[in-house]
Design a protein around this motif. Structure first.
Motif, mmCIF file in Angstrom:
data_model
loop_
_atom_site.group_PDB
_atom_site.id
_atom_site.type_symbol
_atom_site.label_atom_id
_atom_site.label_comp_id
_atom_site.label_asym_id
_atom_site.label_seq_id
_atom_site.Cartn_x
_atom_site.Cartn_y
_atom_site.Cartn_z
ATOM 1 N N LEU A 78 1.016 -1.231 -0.031
ATOM 2 C CA LEU A 78 0.129 -0.050 0.064
ATOM 3 C C LEU A 78 0.865 1.372 0.079
ATOM 4 O O LEU A 78 1.843 1.592 0.968
ATOM 5 C CB LEU A 78 -0.854 -0.190 1.237
ATOM 6 N N ASP A 79 0.643 2.018 -1.093
ATOM 7 C CA ASP A 79 1.528 3.371 -1.152
ATOM 8 C C ASP A 79 0.537 4.472 -0.453
ATOM 9 O O ASP A 79 -0.522 4.848 -1.137
ATOM 10 C CB ASP A 79 1.874 3.582 -2.745
ATOM 11 N N ILE A 80 0.710 4.710 0.639
ATOM 12 C CA ILE A 80 -0.248 5.820 1.281
ATOM 13 C C ILE A 80 0.004 7.259 0.757
ATOM 14 O O ILE A 80 -0.840 7.849 1.028
ATOM 15 C CB ILE A 80 0.019 5.860 2.886
ATOM 16 N N ARG A 94 -9.623 6.409 5.372
ATOM 17 C CA ARG A 94 -9.583 5.630 4.078
ATOM 18 C C ARG A 94 -8.499 4.592 4.634
ATOM 19 O O ARG A 94 -8.609 3.364 4.209
ATOM 20 C CB ARG A 94 -9.035 6.190 2.782
ATOM 21 N N LEU A 95 -7.290 4.763 5.154
ATOM 22 C CA LEU A 95 -6.455 3.811 5.550
ATOM 23 C C LEU A 95 -6.965 2.971 6.409
ATOM 24 O O LEU A 95 -6.675 1.750 6.253
ATOM 25 C CB LEU A 95 -5.054 4.685 5.953
ATOM 26 N N ARG A 96 -7.693 3.448 7.342
ATOM 27 C CA ARG A 96 -8.281 2.515 8.667
ATOM 28 C C ARG A 96 -9.191 1.549 7.859
ATOM 29 O O ARG A 96 -9.299 0.361 8.006
ATOM 30 C CB ARG A 96 -8.832 3.266 9.721
ATOM 31 N N GLU A 97 -10.140 2.075 6.851
ATOM 32 C CA GLU A 97 -10.863 1.355 6.216
ATOM 33 C C GLU A 97 -10.323 -0.040 5.503
ATOM 34 O O GLU A 97 -10.647 -0.978 5.533
ATOM 35 C CB GLU A 97 -11.877 1.818 5.429
ATOM 36 N N THR A 98 -9.014 0.577 4.691
ATOM 37 C CA THR A 98 -8.317 -0.650 4.027
ATOM 38 C C THR A 98 -7.717 -1.606 4.961
ATOM 39 O O THR A 98 -7.730 -2.899 4.552
ATOM 40 C CB THR A 98 -7.370 0.199 3.318
ATOM 41 N N GLU A 150 -10.344 -3.800 6.197
ATOM 42 C CA GLU A 150 -10.860 -4.793 5.026
ATOM 43 C C GLU A 150 -9.922 -6.067 4.583
ATOM 44 O O GLU A 150 -10.357 -7.017 4.547
ATOM 45 C CB GLU A 150 -11.017 -3.979 3.712
ATOM 46 N N LEU A 151 -8.623 -5.753 4.698
ATOM 47 C CA LEU A 151 -7.688 -6.718 4.317
ATOM 48 C C LEU A 151 -7.314 -7.421 5.640
ATOM 49 O O LEU A 151 -6.813 -8.817 5.337
ATOM 50 C CB LEU A 151 -6.251 -5.883 3.904
ATOM 51 N N LYS A 152 -7.751 -6.983 6.758
ATOM 52 C CA LYS A 152 -7.139 -7.698 8.098
ATOM 53 C C LYS A 152 -5.931 -8.497 8.048
ATOM 54 O O LYS A 152 -6.012 -9.610 8.239
ATOM 55 C CB LYS A 152 -8.502 -8.712 8.097
ATOM 56 N N PRO A 153 -4.949 -7.554 7.947
ATOM 57 C CA PRO A 153 -3.486 -8.155 8.052
ATOM 58 C C PRO A 153 -3.378 -8.628 9.517
ATOM 59 O O PRO A 153 -3.806 -8.057 10.449
ATOM 60 C CB PRO A 153 -2.769 -6.932 7.646
ATOM 61 N N ASP A 154 -2.309 -9.693 9.367
ATOM 62 C CA ASP A 154 -2.040 -10.299 10.717
ATOM 63 C C ASP A 154 -0.830 -9.236 11.100
ATOM 64 O O ASP A 154 -0.603 -9.097 12.432
ATOM 65 C CB ASP A 154 -1.542 -11.691 10.884
ATOM 66 N N ARG A 155 -0.100 -8.687 10.302
ATOM 67 C CA ARG A 155 1.147 -7.864 10.585
ATOM 68 C C ARG A 155 0.911 -6.604 9.668
ATOM 69 O O ARG A 155 0.737 -6.892 8.163
ATOM 70 C CB ARG A 155 2.263 -8.459 10.710
#
Length: 105
Positions: free
Chosen positions: A35-37, A91-95, A98-103
Motif C-alpha cells: 500500500l502506497d499511502i 480510508r487507510l483505517r478502512e483498508t 478490509e484486508l485484516k492483516p496479521d502484521r
C-alpha cells in the motif's frame, strides 16, 4: 499469515524494500498486500509531495541529509505529516479493516 507492507512515495528505497519483502513473503507462503499511502490516498497532494521530495534528493542530496538529521526539521515534518494524514486517514483505517492483516510492516 496476511502481511500488509505500507510505504510512501514510489520510487523510493522504502517502496523497493516493501515490494522485495512482499515477494519474499509470498515465496514463503504468506498472503501479502502493498500500500502506497502517498498516491493511493492522496491523489493530488501525494504526487506533488513526491515530486518535490525526489527533486530535492536528486538535486541537493546534502541538503536533504541536513534536513533529515535536524531535530527541528524533524518536528516540523512530523506536524505536516499529521495534517497530511488527517485528510484521508479514515480510508487507510478502512483498508486495514478490509484486508485484516496479521502484521503491518
Amino acid at each position: 499469515m496476511r502481511l500488509l507492507f505500507v510505504y510512501a512515495f514510489a520510487p523510493s528505497g522504502h517502496a523497493s524494500a516493501a515490494k522485495a519483502l512482499a515477494v519474499r513473503a509470498r515465496a514463503l507462503g504468506h498472503e501479502t498486500s502493498c500500500l502506497d499511502i502517498s498516491s493511493d490516498y492522496h491523489r493530488i497532494l501525494g504526487p506533488a509531495i513526491n515530486n518535490v521530495y525526489l527533486a530535492l534528493i536528486q538535486s541537493f542530496p546534502n541538503l536533504w541529509t541536513k534536513i533529515h538529521d535536524n531535530e527541528s526539521a524533524a518536528e516540523i515534518l512530523s506536524n505536516w505529516r499529521k495534517v497530511y494524514h488527517l485528510f484521508e486517514g479514515h480510508r487507510l483505517r478502512e483498508t486495514v479493516e478490509e484486508l485484516k492483516p496479521d502484521r503491518i510492516v
